[in-house]
Design a protein around this motif. Structure first.
Motif: not given
Length: 225
Positions: A94, A200, A203-204, A206, A212, A216-217, A219-220
């Motif tokens: 990130p 990545f 895992e984004c 969630g 996404i 969520e984007w 927070q990543c």
């Protein structure tokens, strides 16, 4: 010509039947125009295709099969070994991505100083503040510690680039959700250079709904608001 002005999806071409009525049929991969080496693409079947025409023509011919559903554009360029992404690398990702997005906007702003058109007036006003505050860092690769320090110290500079990239991708349709196909243009161009981007994005997501959301984007990327 019955096919004149008759549009088909990118993996199909127009064909007139015996009655002269136009229909969309699968693009014959063998009939795709020749391509250069740099136009080759890698499919999710780990096979190199001469271009997107051949890849999507092949996918269309496999329509309705498990193989057809699983075949997508993986990344630009010929297939090659992509090393697995480690936990340490995905934690760093990130920060590198934020820095890259910020630098893209700064480059757009600098081009607009001479010839406007890339950014809207509202976008230019937002990026102007980032541009003025960015003099202490040179564009390019930086040590992760330096990037982390800069993110914490100049947090406000990184919020807009992350939001901007989300809305650039959220186009089909504009619904504040990113689908696999909306992520594809960014992901496919970056995989050969940033092998962690696939993990990545996974895992984004969630809640694992294959979408996404903006929350969520953000927070990543460590964006709070």
């Amino acid at each position: 010509d019955p096919c004149w002005n008759f549009h088909c999806k990118r993996d199909k071409v127009c064909h007139a039947d015996k009655q002269g009525k136009p229909h969309c049929i699968c693009q014959d991969p063998a009939a795709c125009p020749p391509t250069k080496d740099y136009e080759h693409v890698c499919g999710t079947d780990n096979k190199t295709y001469e271009g997107t025409c051949q890849l999507f023509g092949t996918k269309c011919q496999l329509e309705g099969t498990k193989m057809g559903r699983q075949l997508h554009l993986d990344y630009m360029g010929s297939c090659k070994y992509i090393p697995p992404c480690t936990d340490y690398e995905v934690d760093q990702f990130p920060l590198r991505m934020q820095d890259w997005l910020k630098n893209i906007l700064i480059q757009y702003y600098e081009r607009d100083l001479n010839t406007s058109g890339i950014l809207t007036e509202k976008q230019r006003n937002k990026v102007k503040k980032i541009y003025q505050n960015d003099k202490h860092l040179v564009a390019g690769d930086h040590l992760v510690k330096l990037l982390l320090h800069d993110f914490e110290k100049n947090y406000h500079m990184y919020v807009y680039p992350v939001h901007w990239q989300f809305h650039q991708l959220d186009q089909h349709p504009v619904d504040r959700l990113l689908t696999h196909s909306e992520l594809a243009p960014l992901r496919a161009s970056l995989v050969p250079m940033e092998h962690c981007i696939t993990r990545f994005f996974q895992e984004c997501d969630g809640d694992q709904d294959k979408l996404i959301a903006l929350k969520e984007w953000c927070q990543c990327f460590g964006i709070k608001e």
